[in-house]
Write a protein that holds these residues in place. Structure first.
Motif, PDB file in Angstrom:
ATOM      1  N   GLY A  65      31.179  35.427  49.361  1.00  9.52           N
ATOM      2  CA  GLY A  65      31.953  34.288  48.876  1.00  9.52           C
ATOM      3  C   GLY A  65      32.381  34.472  47.429  1.00  9.52           C
ATOM      4  O   GLY A  65      33.537  34.208  47.067  1.00  9.52           O
ATOM      5  N   ALA A  66      31.461  34.940  46.590  1.00  8.77           N
ATOM      6  CA  ALA A  66      31.801  35.184  45.184  1.00  8.77           C
ATOM      7  C   ALA A  66      32.868  36.267  45.070  1.00  8.77           C
ATOM      8  O   ALA A  66      33.796  36.156  44.255  1.00  8.77           O
ATOM      9  N   ALA A  67      32.762  37.301  45.898  1.00  7.84           N
ATOM     10  CA  ALA A  67      33.758  38.382  45.878  1.00  7.84           C
ATOM     11  C   ALA A  67      35.126  37.868  46.324  1.00  7.84           C
ATOM     12  O   ALA A  67      36.158  38.286  45.779  1.00  7.84           O
ATOM     13  N   GLU A  68      35.142  36.977  47.303  1.00  5.95           N
ATOM     14  CA  GLU A  68      36.414  36.403  47.757  1.00  5.95           C
ATOM     15  C   GLU A  68      37.064  35.565  46.659  1.00  5.95           C
ATOM     16  O   GLU A  68      38.266  35.674  46.419  1.00  5.95           O
ATOM     17  N   VAL A  69      36.274  34.745  45.987  1.00  7.29           N
ATOM     18  CA  VAL A  69      36.818  33.922  44.903  1.00  7.29           C
ATOM     19  C   VAL A  69      37.338  34.821  43.783  1.00  7.29           C
ATOM     20  O   VAL A  69      38.468  34.639  43.297  1.00  7.29           O
ATOM     21  N   ALA A  70      36.538  35.796  43.366  1.00  7.40           N
ATOM     22  CA  ALA A  70      36.956  36.693  42.282  1.00  7.40           C
ATOM     23  C   ALA A  70      38.216  37.466  42.665  1.00  7.40           C
ATOM     24  O   ALA A  70      39.145  37.594  41.864  1.00  7.40           O
ATOM     25  N   GLY A  71      38.253  37.984  43.883  1.00  2.86           N
ATOM     26  CA  GLY A  71      39.422  38.732  44.320  1.00  2.86           C
ATOM     27  C   GLY A  71      40.654  37.863  44.429  1.00  2.86           C
ATOM     28  O   GLY A  71      41.748  38.259  44.013  1.00  2.86           O
ATOM     29  N   GLY A  72      40.497  36.674  44.974  1.00  2.00           N
ATOM     30  CA  GLY A  72      41.634  35.767  45.093  1.00  2.00           C
ATOM     31  C   GLY A  72      42.185  35.384  43.732  1.00  2.00           C
ATOM     32  O   GLY A  72      43.400  35.405  43.513  1.00  2.00           O
ATOM     33  N   LEU A  73      41.304  35.063  42.805  1.00  2.00           N
ATOM     34  CA  LEU A  73      41.750  34.735  41.452  1.00  2.00           C
ATOM     35  C   LEU A  73      42.372  35.957  40.775  1.00  2.00           C
ATOM     36  O   LEU A  73      43.353  35.836  40.042  1.00  2.00           O
ATOM     37  N   GLY A  74      41.806  37.128  41.049  1.00  2.00           N
ATOM     38  CA  GLY A  74      42.334  38.351  40.462  1.00  2.00           C
ATOM     39  C   GLY A  74      43.757  38.658  40.888  1.00  2.00           C
ATOM     40  O   GLY A  74      44.511  39.287  40.146  1.00  2.00           O
ATOM     41  N   LEU A  75      44.141  38.208  42.072  1.00  2.00           N
ATOM     42  CA  LEU A  75      45.510  38.434  42.540  1.00  2.00           C
ATOM     43  C   LEU A  75      46.548  37.636  41.737  1.00  2.00           C
ATOM     44  O   LEU A  75      47.730  37.951  41.769  1.00  2.00           O
ATOM     45  N   LEU A  76      46.101  36.645  41.024  1.00  2.00           N
ATOM     46  CA  LEU A  76      47.034  35.738  40.347  1.00  2.00           C
ATOM     47  C   LEU A  76      47.640  36.297  39.063  1.00  2.00           C
ATOM     48  O   LEU A  76      48.645  35.781  38.598  1.00  2.00           O
ATOM     49  N   HIS A  77      47.033  37.310  38.480  1.00  2.00           N
ATOM     50  CA  HIS A  77      47.565  37.855  37.222  1.00  2.00           C
ATOM     51  C   HIS A  77      47.891  39.341  37.396  1.00  2.00           C
ATOM     52  O   HIS A  77      47.093  40.084  37.967  1.00  2.00           O
ATOM     53  N   PRO A  78      49.045  39.771  36.905  1.00  2.00           N
ATOM     54  CA  PRO A  78      49.457  41.169  37.092  1.00  2.00           C
ATOM     55  C   PRO A  78      48.436  42.189  36.567  1.00  2.00           C
ATOM     56  O   PRO A  78      48.268  43.240  37.165  1.00  2.00           O
ATOM     57  N   ALA A  79      47.757  41.860  35.485  1.00  2.00           N
ATOM     58  CA  ALA A  79      46.809  42.812  34.903  1.00  2.00           C
ATOM     59  C   ALA A  79      45.579  43.019  35.793  1.00  2.00           C
ATOM     60  O   ALA A  79      44.974  44.090  35.761  1.00  2.00           O
TER      61      ALA A  79
END
Length: 124
Positions: free
Chosen positions: A53-67
Motif C-alpha cells: 500500500g505504501a509503495a502504491e501511494v508513493a508510486g502514484g504520487l511520484g507519477l505526478l511530477h516529471p522529475a
C-alpha cells in the motif's frame, strides 16, 4: 520547462489516482488484501499489505511530477511484478473471495496492460 509540460496528462492523473486510491485502501481496510497474500513470505500478510500500500501511494504520487516519474515508473513496475504471485494465489483460491473464479483468472492478463500503462506514464 513550461508549466504546460509539467502538468500530468489526463491518463497519468487517472493512473496516479488508481495507485494512490488502492494504496490508501490497503491501509484503511487491509483485511481483504491480507487474504490475497500467498503463504511463504518472510513476514506477515499485514506487513506485506501495508508495504505494498505504501509503495502504491508513493508510486502514484511520484507519477505526478516529471522529475519523479521515471523512478515511480520503475518502482511501480517492480511492485506489479512482486504482487503478481498474490493475484495468481487469489485466482487459485476463488472460494476465499467474493468474486467468481473466472473473473479472478480473467484479471491476470490485465496485469501486463497495467504495466504498459505505467511504462508509458512514467516517461518525463
Amino acid at each position: 520547462m513550461t508549466t504546460e509540460s509539467r502538468r500530468p496528462a489526463p491518463g497519468v492523473l487517472v493512473l496516479a489516482a488508481l495507485f494512490v486510491g488502492a494504496g490508501v485502501l490497503h491501509v484503511v481496510r487491509p483485511e481483504p488484501f491480507d487474504r490475497i497474500v500467498p503463504p511463504g513470505l518472510p513476514f506477515s500478510a499485514r506487513t506485506a499489505t501495508l508495504l505494498s500500500g505504501a509503495a502504491e501511494v508513493a508510486g502514484g504520487l511520484g507519477l505526478l511530477h516529471p522529475a519523479t516519474r521515471p523512478a515511480a515508473r520503475w518502482g511501480l513496475l517492480a511492485l506489479l511484478v512482486a504482487v503478481f504471485p498474490a493475484n495468481v494465489h487469489m485466482a487459485q483460491h476463488p472460494e476465499r473471495f467474493p468474486l467468481p473464479g473466472w473473473a479472478l483468472w480473467a484479471r491476470l492478463p490485465l496485469q501486463p496492460l497495467l504495466m504498459w500503462a505505467v511504462w508509458r506514464a512514467g516517461r518525463r
